[in-house]
Design a protein around this motif. Structure first.
Motif, PDB file in Angstrom:
ATOM      1  N   GLY A 156     -82.089 -18.915 -13.541  1.00 50.53           N
ATOM      2  CA  GLY A 156     -82.385 -17.719 -12.766  1.00 50.53           C
ATOM      3  C   GLY A 156     -81.581 -17.610 -11.486  1.00 50.53           C
ATOM      4  O   GLY A 156     -81.356 -16.501 -10.976  1.00 50.53           O
ATOM      5  N   ARG A 157     -81.158 -18.738 -10.943  1.00 51.02           N
ATOM      6  CA  ARG A 157     -80.410 -18.739  -9.686  1.00 51.02           C
ATOM      7  C   ARG A 157     -78.896 -18.709  -9.881  1.00 51.02           C
ATOM      8  O   ARG A 157     -78.151 -18.454  -8.937  1.00 51.02           O
ATOM      9  CB  ARG A 157     -80.781 -19.985  -8.882  1.00 51.02           C
ATOM     10  CG  ARG A 157     -82.213 -20.005  -8.374  1.00 51.02           C
ATOM     11  CD  ARG A 157     -82.394 -18.997  -7.244  1.00 51.02           C
ATOM     12  NE  ARG A 157     -81.657 -19.433  -6.055  1.00 51.02           N
ATOM     13  CZ  ARG A 157     -81.117 -18.598  -5.162  1.00 51.02           C
ATOM     14  NH1 ARG A 157     -81.186 -17.298  -5.354  1.00 51.02           N
ATOM     15  NH2 ARG A 157     -80.474 -19.076  -4.097  1.00 51.02           N
ATOM     16  N   ILE A 158     -78.437 -18.977 -11.100  1.00 59.40           N
ATOM     17  CA  ILE A 158     -76.994 -19.080 -11.338  1.00 59.40           C
ATOM     18  C   ILE A 158     -76.220 -17.818 -10.931  1.00 59.40           C
ATOM     19  O   ILE A 158     -75.151 -17.929 -10.309  1.00 59.40           O
ATOM     20  CB  ILE A 158     -76.726 -19.471 -12.804  1.00 59.40           C
ATOM     21  CG1 ILE A 158     -76.890 -20.992 -12.945  1.00 59.40           C
ATOM     22  CG2 ILE A 158     -75.344 -19.035 -13.273  1.00 59.40           C
ATOM     23  CD1 ILE A 158     -76.670 -21.529 -14.346  1.00 59.40           C
ATOM     24  N   PRO A 159     -76.689 -16.605 -11.225  1.00 53.67           N
ATOM     25  CA  PRO A 159     -75.909 -15.425 -10.800  1.00 53.67           C
ATOM     26  C   PRO A 159     -75.671 -15.376  -9.297  1.00 53.67           C
ATOM     27  O   PRO A 159     -74.556 -15.068  -8.850  1.00 53.67           O
ATOM     28  CB  PRO A 159     -76.767 -14.249 -11.280  1.00 53.67           C
ATOM     29  CG  PRO A 159     -77.526 -14.797 -12.442  1.00 53.67           C
ATOM     30  CD  PRO A 159     -77.850 -16.209 -12.066  1.00 53.67           C
ATOM     31  N   GLU A 160     -76.683 -15.709  -8.497  1.00 57.91           N
ATOM     32  CA  GLU A 160     -76.512 -15.673  -7.034  1.00 57.91           C
ATOM     33  C   GLU A 160     -75.583 -16.780  -6.567  1.00 57.91           C
ATOM     34  O   GLU A 160     -74.709 -16.560  -5.709  1.00 57.91           O
ATOM     35  CB  GLU A 160     -77.876 -15.796  -6.353  1.00 57.91           C
ATOM     36  CG  GLU A 160     -77.827 -15.942  -4.833  1.00 57.91           C
ATOM     37  CD  GLU A 160     -77.137 -14.783  -4.133  1.00 57.91           C
ATOM     38  OE1 GLU A 160     -76.664 -14.981  -2.990  1.00 57.91           O
ATOM     39  OE2 GLU A 160     -77.045 -13.682  -4.721  1.00 57.91           O
ATOM     40  N   HIS A 218     -65.856 -22.654 -10.097  1.00 59.43           N
ATOM     41  CA  HIS A 218     -67.096 -23.344 -10.478  1.00 59.43           C
ATOM     42  C   HIS A 218     -67.299 -23.268 -11.982  1.00 59.43           C
ATOM     43  O   HIS A 218     -66.625 -22.508 -12.679  1.00 59.43           O
ATOM     44  CB  HIS A 218     -68.302 -22.726  -9.758  1.00 59.43           C
ATOM     45  CG  HIS A 218     -68.488 -21.262 -10.058  1.00 59.43           C
ATOM     46  ND1 HIS A 218     -69.165 -20.823 -11.172  1.00 59.43           N
ATOM     47  CD2 HIS A 218     -68.069 -20.149  -9.395  1.00 59.43           C
ATOM     48  CE1 HIS A 218     -69.171 -19.494 -11.174  1.00 59.43           C
ATOM     49  NE2 HIS A 218     -68.513 -19.053 -10.125  1.00 59.43           N
ATOM     50  N   ASN A 219     -68.238 -24.073 -12.478  1.00 53.59           N
ATOM     51  CA  ASN A 219     -68.518 -24.117 -13.923  1.00 53.59           C
ATOM     52  C   ASN A 219     -69.923 -23.623 -14.241  1.00 53.59           C
ATOM     53  O   ASN A 219     -70.528 -24.050 -15.231  1.00 53.59           O
ATOM     54  CB  ASN A 219     -68.330 -25.536 -14.463  1.00 53.59           C
ATOM     55  CG  ASN A 219     -69.422 -26.494 -13.994  1.00 53.59           C
ATOM     56  OD1 ASN A 219     -70.014 -26.305 -12.928  1.00 53.59           O
ATOM     57  ND2 ASN A 219     -69.697 -27.535 -14.784  1.00 53.59           N
ATOM     58  N   LEU A 220     -70.455 -22.726 -13.420  1.00 52.59           N
ATOM     59  CA  LEU A 220     -71.831 -22.282 -13.623  1.00 52.59           C
ATOM     60  C   LEU A 220     -72.026 -21.550 -14.948  1.00 52.59           C
ATOM     61  O   LEU A 220     -73.084 -21.666 -15.571  1.00 52.59           O
ATOM     62  CB  LEU A 220     -72.263 -21.392 -12.454  1.00 52.59           C
ATOM     63  CG  LEU A 220     -72.551 -22.133 -11.146  1.00 52.59           C
ATOM     64  CD1 LEU A 220     -72.750 -21.149 -10.000  1.00 52.59           C
ATOM     65  CD2 LEU A 220     -73.775 -23.034 -11.291  1.00 52.59           C
ATOM     66  N   ALA A 221     -71.018 -20.815 -15.391  1.00 54.79           N
ATOM     67  CA  ALA A 221     -71.151 -20.119 -16.677  1.00 54.79           C
ATOM     68  C   ALA A 221     -71.288 -21.133 -17.811  1.00 54.79           C
ATOM     69  O   ALA A 221     -72.106 -20.956 -18.723  1.00 54.79           O
ATOM     70  CB  ALA A 221     -69.942 -19.211 -16.912  1.00 54.79           C
TER      71      ALA A 221
END
Length: 379
Positions: free
Chosen positions: A243-247, A259-262
């Motif tokens: 839930g926090r990854i987009p921000e 970054h590698n969040l995706a």
């Protein structure tokens, strides 16, 4: 194996051809060179020196010839082999802290003198005073600082010692000296292994990287061990992170930080804890690590990846790296890796559980087999 010089495109093409043919036509993309297994930290999630270990790896591993630390001559010899074979990158990393080696700066010089790309994974707390100037002067290509926290309190809990100022100080020093020297090397990356000890600190991790002004930040899912199962993320924790990854992604992108969040958003749901992890994607794919990566230990023992430690393929120090890489044991391993989806036989116990190469294997498979593309399945 013919010498390929500095033609990176040619190496990549031959490596992909080798994958399609089931043979190694060029050296690996990355060699993880473990010049020592000594470490000064006891990170909670670490399988080599962590609090979960009764004794550190240096006390339980049998070292060929009693060689617990790789000497400079062996490093220089291996560097010559790797240059001739067309290795893309030598990464000083592994089951110990590389900078604890008494000749570490000379090791960096020996690798760079061969014209090889060189990277370092470090906890940043043991570097000698001459390391950063050497890294700038020699053109160390990348440094990854394993910090695993965004604030001092969480850092001390995760690492077992409060060396926060040293760890973050090394990153600041590199970035400042790089600015003064007007160079972009070493590319500076911060990494975080995510577990229950630090998952609530991810807001601070993002803020820290923005404040430091690093080039990149990566989050890694903790490896699975029976001793560390209590540190695995549960379903609610994974949901909260997603839930926090987009921000977080927005903040890092605005700061021009890679970054590698995706990738994390895809990988985390595949590896929720609470029981033995399942990796359904990897069960449907060959493993391509035996063409792209290998690990050489302090004593020269050569294994295909960080997980498959029992699959010893030879000794690069005693036999020569090229002889090991093209030898019968490696050829047999590559055959078994390609046959994994048909036989259902993993190379090691991590293949179908906590292997973190599934998405990369998927990418390669889909490139080689565009008409038989494999996608992750919902779990």
């Amino acid at each position: 194996m013919a010498r390929l010089g500095s033609n990176g495109t040619g190496r990549r093409i031959r490596r992909m051809m080798g994958l399609a043919l089931g043979r190694a036509l060029v050296g690996p993309e990355v060699v993880s060179l473990e010049v020592t297994h000594n470490c000064n930290l006891h990170c909670s999630f670490c399988e080599s020196h962590g609090a979960c270990c009764d004794v550190p790896i240096t006390a339980r591993r049998v070292y060929a010839g009693g060689r617990r630390t790789m000497d400079l001559e062996a490093v220089a010899r291996l560097a010559r082999d790797m240059r001739r074979m067309g290795v893309d990158l030598v990464e000083l990393s592994g089951k110990g802290e590389p900078t604890t080696h008494p000749q570490f700066t000379q090791i960096v010089r020996a690798i760079k003198e061969q014209g090889l790309s060189c990277a370092l994974v470090t906890n940043g707390t043991m570097a000698s005073p001459d390391f950063v100037p050497t890294a700038i002067k020699c053109g160390l290509d990348r440094i990854t600082a394993s910090i695993n926290a965004g604030c001092r309190e969480v850092y001390a809990k995760a690492s077992g010692r409060d060396l926060w100022d040293r760890a973050t100080g090394l990153v600041r020093d590199i970035l400042e000296r790089r600015r003064v020297a007007r160079t972009t090397r070493p590319w500076t990356r911060v990494s975080h292994v995510i577990c229950k000890d630090n998952v609530a600190d991810m807001d601070n991790m993002v803020r820290l990287c923005v404040d430091l002004g690093v080039d990149e930040v990566v989050w890694c899912v903790m490896g699975e061990l029976p001793e560390t199962r209590h540190l695995q993320l549960d379903h609610d924790e994974v949901t909260a992170v997603l839930g926090r990854i987009p921000e977080w992604g927005r903040q890092l992108t605005e700061a021009h930080i890679v970054h590698n969040l995706a990738q994390s958003a895809v990988e985390l749901p595949l590896r929720i804890g609470g029981a033995v992890q399942r990796n359904p994607l990897q069960r449907r794919l060959p493993c391509y690590e035996a063409w792209r990566f290998c690990v050489i230990g302090p004593d020269g023992a050569t294994v295909p990846c960080c997980y498959c430690e029992e699959e010893i393929l030879g000794n690069a120090t005693d036999e020569g790296f090229e002889a090991v890489w093209t030898g019968a044991r490696y050829r047999d391993l590559r055959r078994r890796m390609l046959e994994m989806p048909k036989t259902g036989r993993p190379i090691c116990k991590e293949c179908f559980t906590n292997c973190n190469r599934a998405l990369e294997n998927q990418r390669i498979y889909n490139r080689i087999h565009p008409l038989r593309r494999v996608q992750p399945q919902p779990v």
